[in-house]
Scaffold this motif. Sequence first.
Motif, mmCIF file in Angstrom:
data_model
loop_
_atom_site.group_PDB
_atom_site.id
_atom_site.type_symbol
_atom_site.label_atom_id
_atom_site.label_comp_id
_atom_site.label_asym_id
_atom_site.label_seq_id
_atom_site.Cartn_x
_atom_site.Cartn_y
_atom_site.Cartn_z
ATOM 1 N N MET A 1 62.550 -48.258 60.842
ATOM 2 C CA MET A 1 63.702 -48.400 59.969
ATOM 3 C C MET A 1 64.610 -49.504 60.517
ATOM 4 N N THR A 2 65.072 -50.360 59.635
ATOM 5 C CA THR A 2 65.955 -51.439 60.075
ATOM 6 C C THR A 2 67.409 -51.087 59.771
ATOM 7 N N ALA A 3 68.289 -51.570 60.633
ATOM 8 C CA ALA A 3 69.714 -51.309 60.476
ATOM 9 C C ALA A 3 70.456 -52.511 59.901
ATOM 10 N N HIS A 4 69.854 -53.702 60.045
ATOM 11 C CA HIS A 4 70.507 -54.930 59.590
ATOM 12 C C HIS A 4 69.509 -55.744 58.779
ATOM 13 N N ALA A 5 70.022 -56.542 57.840
ATOM 14 C CA ALA A 5 69.126 -57.363 57.013
ATOM 15 C C ALA A 5 69.791 -58.695 56.698
ATOM 16 N N GLY A 6 68.940 -59.726 56.580
ATOM 17 C CA GLY A 6 69.417 -61.036 56.157
ATOM 18 C C GLY A 6 70.354 -61.714 57.141
ATOM 19 N N VAL A 7 70.039 -61.666 58.422
ATOM 20 C CA VAL A 7 70.881 -62.281 59.454
ATOM 21 C C VAL A 7 70.426 -63.722 59.678
ATOM 22 N N LEU B 1 68.966 -64.573 72.640
ATOM 23 C CA LEU B 1 69.200 -63.670 71.526
ATOM 24 C C LEU B 1 68.358 -62.408 71.668
ATOM 25 N N GLN B 2 69.020 -61.272 71.548
ATOM 26 C CA GLN B 2 68.342 -59.981 71.498
ATOM 27 C C GLN B 2 68.656 -59.373 70.145
ATOM 28 N N ALA B 3 67.626 -58.942 69.443
ATOM 29 C CA ALA B 3 67.838 -58.342 68.122
ATOM 30 C C ALA B 3 67.070 -57.041 68.042
ATOM 31 N N LYS B 4 67.713 -56.034 67.478
ATOM 32 C CA LYS B 4 67.083 -54.724 67.334
ATOM 33 C C LYS B 4 67.244 -54.261 65.885
ATOM 34 N N SER B 5 66.142 -53.862 65.292
ATOM 35 C CA SER B 5 66.129 -53.281 63.948
ATOM 36 C C SER B 5 66.709 -54.221 62.897
ATOM 37 N N VAL B 6 66.204 -55.455 62.872
ATOM 38 C CA VAL B 6 66.663 -56.441 61.900
ATOM 39 C C VAL B 6 65.508 -56.804 60.967
ATOM 40 N N GLN C 1 63.232 -56.254 69.016
ATOM 41 C CA GLN C 1 62.772 -54.870 69.042
ATOM 42 C C GLN C 1 62.860 -54.282 67.638
ATOM 43 N N GLY C 2 61.749 -53.722 67.170
ATOM 44 C CA GLY C 2 61.736 -53.026 65.880
ATOM 45 C C GLY C 2 62.214 -53.863 64.714
ATOM 46 N N SER C 3 61.941 -55.153 64.736
ATOM 47 C CA SER C 3 62.401 -56.048 63.673
ATOM 48 C C SER C 3 61.214 -56.578 62.878
ATOM 49 N N VAL D 1 58.961 -65.337 73.566
ATOM 50 C CA VAL D 1 59.533 -64.354 72.651
ATOM 51 C C VAL D 1 58.902 -63.010 72.998
ATOM 52 N N ASP D 2 59.702 -62.073 73.462
ATOM 53 C CA ASP D 2 59.207 -60.730 73.755
ATOM 54 C C ASP D 2 59.445 -59.834 72.549
ATOM 55 N N VAL D 3 58.445 -59.032 72.209
ATOM 56 C CA VAL D 3 58.569 -58.106 71.088
ATOM 57 C C VAL D 3 58.206 -56.697 71.562
ATOM 58 N N SER D 4 58.887 -55.709 70.988
ATOM 59 C CA SER D 4 58.533 -54.309 71.248
ATOM 60 C C SER D 4 58.839 -53.506 69.985
ATOM 61 N N GLY D 5 58.018 -52.494 69.739
ATOM 62 C CA GLY D 5 58.214 -51.665 68.558
ATOM 63 C C GLY D 5 57.978 -52.413 67.264
ATOM 64 N N MET D 6 57.184 -53.467 67.326
ATOM 65 C CA MET D 6 56.879 -54.280 66.147
ATOM 66 C C MET D 6 55.615 -55.067 66.418
ATOM 67 N N ARG D 7 55.037 -55.636 65.389
ATOM 68 C CA ARG D 7 53.839 -56.451 65.555
ATOM 69 C C ARG D 7 54.236 -57.897 65.869
#
Length: 148
Positions: free
Chosen positions: A1-7, A22-27, A80-82, A100-106
């Motif tokens: 589930m994402t918390a933010h959209a269109g950033v 930049l660190q982004a979570k659930s975008v 993360q999760g974006s 670019v590190d990713v977690s909780g996403m492909r």
Amino acid sequence: MTAHAGVVVEDNTFVVGDVTLLQAKSVAGLDVRGNTVVRDDTTRSLALTVDRTTLAVGESAVASATGTATTASAPLFRLQGSRDVRLHDNRYDAGFNRRVDVSGMRAGDVTVEDAGFRVGADARTDGLGTVGFTSSRRARRARRSPPR
């Protein structure tokens, strides 16, 4: 589930050291474009040497520039999760770890069009970049005598 959209992160100049930019979570829909990222590296040193310091009119000297610097270890981006993340048309100084590190996403949820980046792996660039010297005086062109 994402918390933010269109950033959108656009047309900024960032001056940073060995840190994650930049660190982004659930975008959903993160677009990073048109930014300039400059490295603030206090370890950089440059030296200019010349083969002689006294010149007569018309003589020239050979100058060479050398330098040293470190390479950053921190990844520039952590996601993360974006999803639907796009990095493009940004300019980066030398010496960053273009990772670019990713977690909780492909990994496929990230599109990286900026040169030299790797997802999930180090992509360190030379800390010094290009070293050169440009004179503040324009070279004069030799005059030619007209043919007889």
